[in-house]
Design a protein around this motif. Structure first.
Motif, PDB file in Angstrom:
ATOM      1  N   LEU A  46       4.012   0.359  -4.639  1.00  0.00           N
ATOM      2  CA  LEU A  46       3.072   0.387  -3.509  1.00  0.00           C
ATOM      3  C   LEU A  46       2.764  -1.003  -2.980  1.00  0.00           C
ATOM      4  CD1 LEU A  46      -0.353  -0.088  -3.937  1.00  0.00           C
ATOM      5  CD2 LEU A  46       0.051   1.801  -5.496  1.00  0.00           C
ATOM      6  N   LEU A  47       3.024  -2.046  -3.809  1.00  0.00           N
ATOM      7  CA  LEU A  47       2.820  -3.429  -3.352  1.00  0.00           C
ATOM      8  C   LEU A  47       4.135  -4.147  -3.072  1.00  0.00           C
ATOM      9  CD1 LEU A  47       0.030  -4.669  -5.805  1.00  0.00           C
ATOM     10  CD2 LEU A  47      -0.241  -3.793  -3.473  1.00  0.00           C
ATOM     11  N   PHE A 150      -8.814  -4.099  -2.325  1.00  0.00           N
ATOM     12  CA  PHE A 150      -8.268  -3.011  -1.516  1.00  0.00           C
ATOM     13  C   PHE A 150      -8.680  -1.659  -2.082  1.00  0.00           C
ATOM     14  CE2 PHE A 150      -5.420  -6.578  -1.037  1.00  0.00           C
ATOM     15  CZ  PHE A 150      -5.151  -6.593   0.328  1.00  0.00           C
ATOM     16  N   TYR A 152      -6.737   1.921  -2.251  1.00  0.00           N
ATOM     17  CA  TYR A 152      -5.469   2.612  -2.015  1.00  0.00           C
ATOM     18  C   TYR A 152      -5.751   4.088  -1.764  1.00  0.00           C
ATOM     19  CZ  TYR A 152      -0.902   4.660  -3.018  1.00  0.00           C
ATOM     20  OH  TYR A 152       0.266   5.374  -2.956  1.00  0.00           O
ATOM     21  N   VAL A 154      -4.581   7.677  -2.066  1.00  0.00           N
ATOM     22  CA  VAL A 154      -3.556   8.416  -2.827  1.00  0.00           C
ATOM     23  C   VAL A 154      -2.933   9.550  -2.007  1.00  0.00           C
ATOM     24  CG1 VAL A 154      -4.553   7.879  -5.107  1.00  0.00           C
ATOM     25  CG2 VAL A 154      -5.232   9.998  -3.921  1.00  0.00           C
ATOM     26  N   HIS A 156      -2.188   9.223   1.323  1.00  0.00           N
ATOM     27  CA  HIS A 156      -1.337   8.664   2.383  1.00  0.00           C
ATOM     28  C   HIS A 156      -0.488   7.473   1.952  1.00  0.00           C
ATOM     29  CE1 HIS A 156      -4.739  10.606   4.728  1.00  0.00           C
ATOM     30  NE2 HIS A 156      -3.674  11.356   4.954  1.00  0.00           N
ATOM     31  N   GLY A 157      -0.737   6.937   0.764  1.00  0.00           N
ATOM     32  CA  GLY A 157       0.057   5.799   0.296  1.00  0.00           C
ATOM     33  C   GLY A 157      -0.328   4.470   0.932  1.00  0.00           C
ATOM     34  N   THR A 158      -1.458   4.460   1.630  1.00  0.00           N
ATOM     35  CA  THR A 158      -1.869   3.254   2.372  1.00  0.00           C
ATOM     36  C   THR A 158      -2.883   2.410   1.601  1.00  0.00           C
ATOM     37  OG1 THR A 158      -3.510   4.644   3.445  1.00  0.00           O
ATOM     38  CG2 THR A 158      -1.468   4.211   4.662  1.00  0.00           C
ATOM     39  N   LEU A 159      -2.925   1.141   1.949  1.00  0.00           N
ATOM     40  CA  LEU A 159      -3.788   0.160   1.305  1.00  0.00           C
ATOM     41  C   LEU A 159      -4.793  -0.341   2.332  1.00  0.00           C
ATOM     42  CD1 LEU A 159      -3.456  -1.022  -1.570  1.00  0.00           C
ATOM     43  CD2 LEU A 159      -2.042  -2.826  -0.558  1.00  0.00           C
ATOM     44  N   PRO A 161      -7.834  -2.914   3.190  1.00  0.00           N
ATOM     45  CA  PRO A 161      -8.568  -4.101   2.726  1.00  0.00           C
ATOM     46  C   PRO A 161     -10.074  -3.831   2.697  1.00  0.00           C
ATOM     47  CG  PRO A 161      -7.069  -4.657   4.531  1.00  0.00           C
ATOM     48  CD  PRO A 161      -7.145  -3.157   4.466  1.00  0.00           C
TER      49      PRO A 161
END
Lengths: 165, 165
Positions: A46-47, A150, A152, A154, A156-159, A161
């Motif tokens: 994911l990073l 951040f 995260y 779970v 949508h897989g988005t991060l 800030p």
């Protein structure tokens, strides 16, 4: 078949294709990530982390505890990392209980009450800020100011800030 | 550009291809892994773990601390895991220092001496056994007996089981 046996089998396949056996001990990207233990966070993917690039510290919640401070102290003082990235996430198990209730249950069942906080929290954004404040209060992290946080997602897989304010 | 900015960019790519947004919170394979934070351990790949399958707890050394017990307690009591897998590794940073010397340096530089152990160790096999003993002494882990330990070889990608004796 235990999970350990399954892991041994899966590792044979991994090792047979392993080609990165000459990486140095200090993380190449000089960063330490502190994330929740949640099974849905594949931190390397994911990073976009490659092997050997970052220390990855994980616990229930991704909260800053003495053990996280211990790990970051070793990461920064002995292995050269200069930046900290905190990752909490949506739908976290830490929102599903209260310390007092769980500890009372444990004491009722076993006679023992844990002498440490479980550190449940309600809001991952507020708890990222709490974690940053805890880190900034530590007097012996050489690079204790370069911290980003951040949440995260779970689903949508988005991060996302988290601003410090 | 900070690492955090690089992670944001990398995550955009990850999220754009993310398709596993409907996984439940409890780990599907009912196992918690406790591993070292070392950058050369991609725990999901080296164990063949899929997203949502296992809790992954990581700290300096993969040692069992109160924070690891806290995380395992939450993992087992609240999220249904029933097995623990410990992973130490070769060429570990924990062999490169002694607690007393590092703490004395920190005190000299900052005036503060950490009130917790850094928990350095010399032998990963012995320390896996130490970690298993620590876990078995905890009176409130519902599944505190199903524990396996391994030493991961960072040069070869292989996992070596550690016998308890």
């Amino acid at each position: 078949m235990s999970r350990a046996d399954e892991f041994i089998d899966a590792n044979r396949q991994y090792a047979s294709q392993f080609t990165q056996g000459d990486l140095p001990m200090p993380p190449a990207r000089q960063v330490a990530v502190v994330a929740c233990m949640d099974a849905r966070l594949d931190v390397y993917r994911l990073l976009g982390l490659g092997l050997g690039e970052a220390h990855v510290i994980r616990n229930a919640g991704g909260v800053v505890t003495d053990d996280v401070v211990r790990s970051l102290l070793i990461s920064q003082r002995l292995l050269g990392t200069t930046e900290i990235v905190l990752i909490h996430h949506t739908d976290c198990g830490m929102w599903t209980f209260k310390d007092d209730a769980v500890k009372a249950d444990i004491e009722k069942e076993t006679g023992h009450r844990p002498a440490f906080a479980l550190d449940a929290f309600d809001d991952p954004y507020a708890d990222v800020r709490q974690s940053i404040r805890r880190l900034k209060a530590v007097p012996y992290l050489p690079n204790g100011e370069a911290i980003s946080g951040f949440v995260y997602n779970v689903a949508h897989g988005t991060l996302e800030p988290v601003s410090e304010a």
